[in-house]
Design a protein around this motif. Structure first.
Motif, PDB file in Angstrom:
ATOM      1  N   ASN A 168       2.611   1.763  -4.494  1.00  9.59           N
ATOM      2  CA  ASN A 168       1.487   2.613  -4.910  1.00  9.59           C
ATOM      3  C   ASN A 168       1.474   3.935  -4.152  1.00  9.59           C
ATOM      4  O   ASN A 168       1.219   4.993  -4.729  1.00  9.59           O
ATOM      5  CB  ASN A 168       0.161   1.869  -4.686  1.00  9.59           C
ATOM      6  N   GLU A 169       1.778   3.856  -2.861  1.00 11.85           N
ATOM      7  CA  GLU A 169       1.711   5.075  -2.041  1.00 11.85           C
ATOM      8  C   GLU A 169       2.827   6.064  -2.379  1.00 11.85           C
ATOM      9  O   GLU A 169       2.607   7.270  -2.445  1.00 11.85           O
ATOM     10  CB  GLU A 169       1.778   4.689  -0.549  1.00 11.85           C
ATOM     11  N   THR A 171       3.800  -3.895  -2.404  1.00 13.38           N
ATOM     12  CA  THR A 171       2.955  -3.288  -3.446  1.00 13.38           C
ATOM     13  C   THR A 171       2.264  -2.030  -2.916  1.00 13.38           C
ATOM     14  O   THR A 171       2.163  -1.013  -3.607  1.00 13.38           O
ATOM     15  CB  THR A 171       1.883  -4.303  -3.925  1.00 13.38           C
ATOM     16  N   THR A 172       1.828  -2.086  -1.660  1.00 18.57           N
ATOM     17  CA  THR A 172       1.199  -0.905  -1.044  1.00 18.57           C
ATOM     18  C   THR A 172       2.177   0.271  -1.015  1.00 18.57           C
ATOM     19  O   THR A 172       1.823   1.413  -1.332  1.00 18.57           O
ATOM     20  CB  THR A 172       0.750  -1.236   0.409  1.00 18.57           C
ATOM     21  N   ARG A 183       9.699   2.630   5.581  1.00 14.68           N
ATOM     22  CA  ARG A 183       8.702   3.670   5.273  1.00 14.68           C
ATOM     23  C   ARG A 183       9.373   5.035   5.079  1.00 14.68           C
ATOM     24  O   ARG A 183       9.041   5.780   4.161  1.00 14.68           O
ATOM     25  CB  ARG A 183       7.695   3.750   6.428  1.00 14.68           C
ATOM     26  N   ASN A 232       2.529  -8.087  -0.548  1.00 13.83           N
ATOM     27  CA  ASN A 232       1.397  -7.148  -0.608  1.00 13.83           C
ATOM     28  C   ASN A 232       1.769  -5.812   0.029  1.00 13.83           C
ATOM     29  O   ASN A 232       1.391  -4.753  -0.469  1.00 13.83           O
ATOM     30  CB  ASN A 232       0.178  -7.734   0.128  1.00 13.83           C
ATOM     31  N   LEU A 233       2.532  -5.882   1.106  1.00 11.53           N
ATOM     32  CA  LEU A 233       2.983  -4.646   1.767  1.00 11.53           C
ATOM     33  C   LEU A 233       3.905  -3.858   0.825  1.00 11.53           C
ATOM     34  O   LEU A 233       3.809  -2.625   0.728  1.00 11.53           O
ATOM     35  CB  LEU A 233       3.715  -5.008   3.071  1.00 11.53           C
TER      36      LEU A 233
END
Ligand code: NDP
Length: 255
Positions: free
Chosen positions: A50-51, A46-47, A21, A43-44
């Motif tokens: 996007n963020e 991809t998150t 992160r 999926n994480l």
């Protein structure tokens, strides 16, 4: 700041997730791996994409399985083009905290394979990939060690031995890879809140309240994430081979 392509082992939770992160937040492209199913962690990724408007990916890989190393790096290079930095974070405590007199060879091998042999040979392969594809970016390898490299805990001796060896591996790689333009560091956390320390949280709550650390709080995954971010931005570019303690003052000797 230079945007790097970074691979973090064991980034699915705990300290590794904090590192992923922090690096994504700094604008680096970041891939992470673990043993879990690809779908959940993709999926994480991809998150994160996007963020933070970066490229992110998850790869299934058991770092103690050397057949997985080549697959991991091939997938990374196919997706990211080049590798700039590796963070060897994945690690385990013994499944059973057994007294030294009761420790089993199986537990010894498991911990050494995941904490030492896996990252050692992943570093070997990663260094060759970096070397074979030179560019002007800052290259480094960060090993997540532990204060347990120096502090003896007789109910998890195999863990202490693995982290002491990671410390020497860091020095060895720093010496060998300096001429390849790759800096190598050991980040040495103290007591950090994560799944690893969950089973002994109450014990550490008391020890921290009683003065174990100068700064009276648990370390957090983001404390380690910030430190890795600093290393990757080249702030300590002239310090290869060094240990950086992130432990709230735990290791400051006192009378
Ligand atoms: P956690 O147990 O919370 O997380 C461990 C991470 O490593 C997970 O992402 C896990 O992924 C991954 N992992 C474990 N085994 C493997 C494997 N064989 N192959 C690939 N990935 C694996 O631990 P922490 O976040 O607390 O620890 C991270 C690192 O920091 C370790 O090296 C640990 O020794 C070190 N450290 C931790 C301290 C602490 O107080 N927490 C203190 C000092 C050092 P998955 O389960 O999805 O496979």
């Amino acid at each position: 700041m230079e945007k790097l392509n970074v691979l973090v082992t064991g980034g699915t939770r705990g300290i590794g997730a904090g590192i992923v992160r922090a690096l994504a937040g700094a604008g680096h492209n970041v891939a992470f791996c673990g043993r879990g199913e690809t779908e959940k962690f993709s999926n994480l990724a991809t998150t994160l994409e996007n963020e933070f408007k970066i490229k992110a990916a998850y790869y299934q890989c058991d770092v103690s399985n050397q057949d997985d190393h080549a697959k991991l790096l091939d997938s990374f290079l196919a997706d990211f083009g080049s590798l700039d930095a590796l963070v060897n974070n994945a690690g385990v405590a013994p499944e059973v905290r057994a007294d030294l007199l009761e420790m089993t060879p199986e537990s010894f091998d498991r911990v050494m394979n995941i904490n030492l042999k896996g990252p050692f040979f992943l570093t070997q392969l990663a260094a060759k990939k970096i070397k074979d594809n030179p560019n002007d970016k800052f290259h480094c390898i960060v090993n997540i060690g532990s204060v347990s490299a120096e502090y003896a805990s007789v109910n998890r001796g195999e863990y202490c031995i693995s982290k002491a060896a990671v410390s020497m591996a860091t020095k060895l790689w720093a010496v060998r890879l300096a001429e390849e333009g790759i800096a190598v560091y050991e980040l040495r956390p103290g007591v950090i809140r994560s799944d690893m320390t969950g089973p002994v949280a109450e014990k550490y709550d008391k020890m921290i309240a009683g003065g174990l650390t100068l700064q009276k709080r648990w370390g957090l995954p983001e404390d380690i994430g910030k430190a890795v971010k600093m290393l990757l931005d080249g702030s300590l570019a002239y310090s290869t081979g060094q240990v950086i303690q992130i432990d709230g003052g735990l290791t400051v000797e006192r009378l």
